[in-house]
Structure formats: C-alpha cells, structure tokens
Design a protein around this motif. Structure first.
Motif, short mmCIF file in Angstrom:
data_model
loop_
_atom_site.label_atom_id
_atom_site.label_comp_id
_atom_site.label_asym_id
_atom_site.label_seq_id
_atom_site.Cartn_x
_atom_site.Cartn_y
_atom_site.Cartn_z
N CYS A 110 50.84 22.53 30.56
CA CYS A 110 50.50 23.93 30.76
C CYS A 110 50.07 24.14 32.21
O CYS A 110 49.67 23.19 32.89
N ILE A 111 50.18 25.37 32.67
CA ILE A 111 49.83 25.72 34.04
C ILE A 111 48.54 26.54 34.01
O ILE A 111 48.47 27.58 33.35
N LEU A 112 47.54 26.06 34.73
CA LEU A 112 46.21 26.67 34.73
C LEU A 112 45.82 27.06 36.15
O LEU A 112 46.12 26.33 37.10
N ARG A 113 45.16 28.22 36.28
CA ARG A 113 44.67 28.63 37.60
C ARG A 113 43.15 28.61 37.60
O ARG A 113 42.51 29.12 36.66
N LEU A 114 42.56 28.07 38.67
CA LEU A 114 41.11 27.97 38.72
C LEU A 114 40.61 27.99 40.15
O LEU A 114 41.39 27.93 41.10
N ALA A 115 39.29 28.11 40.29
CA ALA A 115 38.58 27.91 41.55
C ALA A 115 38.84 28.99 42.59
O ALA A 115 39.30 30.08 42.28
N TYR A 116 38.55 28.64 43.85
CA TYR A 116 38.58 29.56 44.98
C TYR A 116 39.97 30.17 45.15
O TYR A 116 40.97 29.47 45.10
N GLY A 117 40.00 31.49 45.36
CA GLY A 117 41.27 32.18 45.57
C GLY A 117 41.90 32.72 44.32
O GLY A 117 42.97 33.34 44.38
N SER A 118 41.28 32.51 43.15
CA SER A 118 41.85 33.03 41.91
C SER A 118 41.83 34.55 41.86
O SER A 118 42.61 35.17 41.15
N GLY A 119 40.92 35.16 42.60
CA GLY A 119 40.85 36.61 42.66
C GLY A 119 40.17 37.23 41.45
O GLY A 119 39.90 36.57 40.45
N PHE A 120 39.94 38.53 41.53
CA PHE A 120 39.24 39.25 40.46
C PHE A 120 39.96 39.10 39.13
O PHE A 120 39.35 38.80 38.10
N HIS A 121 41.28 39.31 39.13
CA HIS A 121 42.03 39.27 37.87
C HIS A 121 41.97 37.89 37.23
O HIS A 121 41.83 37.76 36.01
N GLY A 122 42.08 36.84 38.04
CA GLY A 122 42.04 35.48 37.51
C GLY A 122 40.67 35.09 37.00
O GLY A 122 40.54 34.51 35.92
N ILE A 123 39.64 35.43 37.75
CA ILE A 123 38.28 35.04 37.38
C ILE A 123 37.84 35.72 36.09
O ILE A 123 37.16 35.13 35.25
N THR A 124 38.22 37.00 35.92
CA THR A 124 37.75 37.77 34.77
C THR A 124 38.60 37.62 33.52
O THR A 124 38.30 38.20 32.49
N GLY A 125 39.68 36.84 33.61
CA GLY A 125 40.53 36.66 32.43
C GLY A 125 41.68 37.65 32.36
O GLY A 125 42.46 37.63 31.40
N ASP A 126 41.80 38.51 33.36
CA ASP A 126 42.97 39.40 33.48
C ASP A 126 43.22 40.24 32.22
O ASP A 126 44.36 40.43 31.82
N TRP A 127 42.17 40.74 31.60
CA TRP A 127 42.34 41.49 30.35
C TRP A 127 42.21 43.00 30.52
O TRP A 127 42.64 43.77 29.68
N ARG A 128 41.64 43.45 31.65
CA ARG A 128 41.31 44.87 31.76
C ARG A 128 42.49 45.76 32.13
O ARG A 128 42.52 46.93 31.78
N PHE A 129 43.46 45.22 32.88
CA PHE A 129 44.53 46.07 33.41
C PHE A 129 45.89 45.57 32.95
O PHE A 129 46.16 44.38 32.95
#
Length: 520
Positions: free
Chosen positions: A312-331
């Motif tokens: 699986c491909i996972l994104r983490l840490a510095y540079g993930s941005g608002f959407h990545g850090i918050t789980g990308d569920w709002r928009f």
C-alpha cells in the motif's frame, strides 16, 4: 462479575514484518531551535556539507588551553555572540580541519542555504528513523476518513472523533501498533513552495520567491523493515467478555482473519482518491515550471494503489499539507477553497496582516536533483510468506475519473480557455527562431548528473516533454539512446533544430541518461 481467561495458546496480536520503501523524500523533523546553522553547525566546502559536533569544535579551537589558544577561543565566542556567522566560518576554517572533525558529510551543490532542517534522531545512538507514531498518525487519519464517509456523517464537532474512533483510552488505534523504522540512507534536499498567485480574476501557479528550505531527508528507494501488530485476538477476547468495552465501529476496521488485508486496502483506497484530487489541482494550475513532472510522478504513485496485492502507498510527515494531515475528508476536491476559502480555519495573510479564511493553495515540492515531487510518500510491503491482499470491492473508489472531482466552474472555464485560444501564426513562429549555434560535444565522462550543463539539439517539440539529441562524445550506449526527453520547457520558446543548454536529471544505475532539464 465473570473474569476473562485468556488461553496461553491464544494469540492476542497478529504481528507482521513490514518492508518500507521511501518513494519521495521524507522529512520528520525535530524542534526548530535544533536547526543546523551555516558556519556554526555545518560548513560548506567543495560541493560538500560537513556537519560538526559543537563540543568537539569548541575543544578543537581551545586546544590545550594555553594563553594563545584562550585568546583564540575568546575571539570565536565573540563572533558567535555578535551573530557574525560569516566571520565565525572564516575563523574556524583557519584554525580547524573541518573535514576531520565532521561526523556527517553530504554532497550538495548549492552554497546559498543558511540553515538545514535535521531529521529526528534517537537519543541513545543518534539513529535516524521514522517514528511508529508518525505511521500510526497517518493511518488514524485514513481510518477516520473511512468511517466518516462510510457512515455518511455530514457534520463534525469535537465529539465526532471520539464517536467514530472511540474514547482515547479505548480507541480503535490502540489495537494497531506500528513500531519505529530505522533508515540510514539520508540526503539533503531542497524544498520549494509551489503556490498560487492572483492573475486578474483567477489564479496561476509559480514558486514562492525567496523561499527555499533545505532539509535532511530519507532518500527515495531507501528500504528498511519494521513490525506492525494488530490486536485482533485481543479484540475477540474482549468481545466475548463485554462488547460494550470495545469502540463502537471497531468491527469495520479490525477483522478476525488476516486483518492486514483490510488495513492495506483502506490505505490504498484513501491514497488513490487523495492523489486523484492532487492531480486535478496541479492540472488546473499548470503554469509553474515542471508541473508536468509533478503530475507524471503522482500518476505513477496512483497506479501503485490499484489492484495491488502486495503493498500500500502511505503519505506521512512534513509536506503532507492540510488535506493529508486532516485525513482529506472535508472537501470533495482540492480546488473549491481557492475560490471559496475555508471559513472554519483561518491562516495568517501577509497581504492583509490578519487571519483570513484558508485557501490551501501551496504545496511543498522536494528537489534532490533526480526527483521533483511532493513529499512524504512511502510504500509498505507484506513479507513473501504472507497471504496476498484480496482486493476489496468498494463502489466507485477506483472508478472516479480525474475530471469528476474538478468543480463544474473550473472545468467550464478550462474548456473555454482552450477553445478561445487563437492559433499561433507561422509569422510569429518565424520571429521566435533563435540564431543557429554550432554543435559542441562534451565527453561522456565529464557529464555529472545535476551539476554539468552541456548542449543538446531539439529533435521534436512536444508536451509535456521535448525530444532532444544529446551532444555527447564517447557515449557507451547505442546511438538511439542519445535521444531523450527534455523537461522544464513550459515557458520557453523553442523550435526544432535549436541547440540548447541542458542538465541531466534522470539516469539509470548503469549510467544511461533517461531525461534532461532545459537550462537556457
């Protein structure tokens, strides 16, 4: 009350040895006050960065503490206290052999940086690592996204996280435990800020001026292994005792048989959709140089999330941005907030000197001379002996087309701009033809990736890449291999037959040049 009895033979955890591969530069930093400062913590000489230990440096300057050496040490500390870093660097070079004193050495071609963000290290031996908590935090965001959308929840407040994941002391995440990942392959990368700027009534992309961060990062293709455990046995045992003790939705995340399959599927499904939104964002604002390379790289990552039975491909840490850090569920997409800012989250605006609704219009792009990509992507792979992942049949997850997540307004405007764009006349093209130049060959052994500028001849104009013939002598590969793709030409006016300056930015392990970047 009846007490739960666990059999010694009963396994409370499924434990998996997981292989981790870095796909794009990953940086997990430490406190800001621990930044490496030029001419204090590190010194630049002959294309290399030498990182030194402050205690050892001070002892080397002080020597045996004789009067002359004490005076020398006083001069050094005065430079430090007055913030005269340039003088400090010159002084150290005169009195200390930096190369012998350094405990870390990196190849780096730009001398202009003034500070470097170091990676987090263990306190005992200084080992660089990805904390298990960072992996767990990324997985937590994905599980929250999955439950929030799957249960079709339309609201959010402080209690929503507790309702979905469970109370802190009984959270679903207490049943999932990734351990730290020690990685030794590290490098210094430049991080540029891809940002949007006003262009009349619309926005266009470019890179923020005077913004260049240099960060110690884990190298792409670096591999390591770690352990991930899922307490499915413990969940079953508790369930037999008192189901009310368990988080409400734990059955939707942790299953009894081979729970890693479901977890990896959830990660891939989430990352696919996250990348789809990011690709749409870059396609909508392609004006910044080499945006085509970013889109191409994201598409390669996205393909690895589809029907993948191994990883699986996972994104983490510095540079993930608002959407990545918050789980990308709002928009539904990553474009709406550009025209309609997020009133629920306010960020500081330099233009108005006040906090304004957020637009989420910037992306951190890592450049290590070979790869030019958003940060933080890793691949988690199951061991050979483990059962392969069965692809989960989830409606619409892998059927979404790129344009489906573009806002209607943006699609219509984009189409209109294309239709109304006047064709370029032959007369205008003739004016753009540069003066011809004679071909100058460079010996292959003198070509160094990311540093040597040499010439190439344009064979074919194209988008996103032009095809060029490298003007290289003694090339150890066949003649056809001299024709490669050239990036970085979006704003350049070029014609076939033109001789241009290029630099290698992609090369195979055996030395064959695969792509070059336009210089002038």
């Amino acid at each position: 009350m009846q007490q739960t009895k666990f059999s010694p033979k009963e396994r409370l955890n499924e434990t998996y040895p997981i292989a981790l591969t870095v796909l794009t530069p990953v940086h997990i930093g430490t406190a800001s006050e621990k930044m490496w400062l030029k001419n204090i913590d590190y010194f630049y000489e002959d294309g290399k960065i030498y990182v030194v230990n402050q205690d050892r440096l001070a002892k080397a300057i002080l020597g045996e503490g004789r009067r002359e050496e004490m005076g020398r040490f006083t001069t050094y500390t005065n430079y430090l206290s007055n913030g005269e870093l340039k003088k400090c660097g010159e002084f150290v070079r005169r009195h200390v052999d930096i190369k012998k004193l350094a405990y870390l050495v990196y190849n780096y071609q730009a001398e202009s940086i003034n500070e470097i963000r170091p990676l987090i290290r263990s306190g005992s031996d200084g080992q660089t690592f990805i904390p298990g908590s960072s992996i767990k935090g990324a997985i937590r965001s994905i599980i929250f996204n999955y439950l929030h959308k799957g249960l079709q929840i339309t609201s959010y407040d402080k209690r929503t996280i507790e309702q979905l994941l469970g109370r802190f002391d009984r959270s679903i995440m207490r049943y999932i435990r990734p351990y730290d990942v020690a990685i030794n392959k590290i490098e210094i990368v430049d991080v540029e800020l891809f940002n949007l700027y006003r262009a009349g009534s619309d926005w266009e992309s470019d890179y923020k001026e005077n913004f260049l961060i240099s960060a110690e990062s884990f190298q792409p293709e670096a591999t390591a292994s770690f352990t991930l455990s899922i307490a499915n046995g413990l969940k079953t045992a508790i369930e037999q005792y008192d189901k009310k003790v368990l988080p409400t939705y734990i059955d939707k995340v942790i299953i009894q048989q081979n729970p890693i399959q479901l977890l990896f599927n959830l990660i891939n499904e989430y990352t696919y959709r996250h990348l789809q939104k990011e690709i749409a964002f870059f396609r909508a604002y392609p004006q910044a140089e080499d945006t085509d390379l970013i889109i191409e790289g994201l598409e390669v990552l996205q393909k690895q999330t589809q029907n993948n039975g191994d990883s699986c491909i996972l994104r983490l840490a510095y540079g993930s941005g608002f959407h990545g850090i918050t789980g990308d569920w709002r928009f539904q997409n990553h474009l709406d907030t550009i025209h309609y800012p997020d009133k629920e989250n306010r960020t500081w605006s330099m233009a108005t000197r006040s906090r304004q609704p957020a637009r989420y219009k910037s992306r951190r792009i890592a450049d290590n001379g070979t790869i030019f990509m958003p940060m933080g992507f890793v691949k988690l792979t199951l061991p050979e002996g483990a059962d392969r992942i069965k692809f989960r049949q989830t409606p619409n997850v892998f059927r979404t087309k790129a344009n489906d997540i573009l806002p209607q307004k943006t699609r219509a405007e984009s189409s209109k701009k294309t239709e109304n764009k006047p064709p370029q006349s032959d007369k205008k093209k003739e004016k753009e033809i540069p003066d011809s130049k004679s071909e100058q060959l460079i010996a292959y052994e003198n070509v160094k990736m990311g540093t040597t500028v040499f010439e190439a001849k344009i064979v074919k104009i194209g988008k996103p890449f032009c095809k060029v013939k490298l003007l290289i002598a003694n090339y150890p590969f066949d003649e056809e291999a001299l024709e490669v793709d050239m990036s970085g030409t979006k704003k350049a006016k070029l014609v076939e037959g033109q001789i241009v300056k290029v630099m290698v930015n992609s090369q195979t392990k055996d030395g064959q040049i695969k792509r070059v970047k336009y210089q002038s």
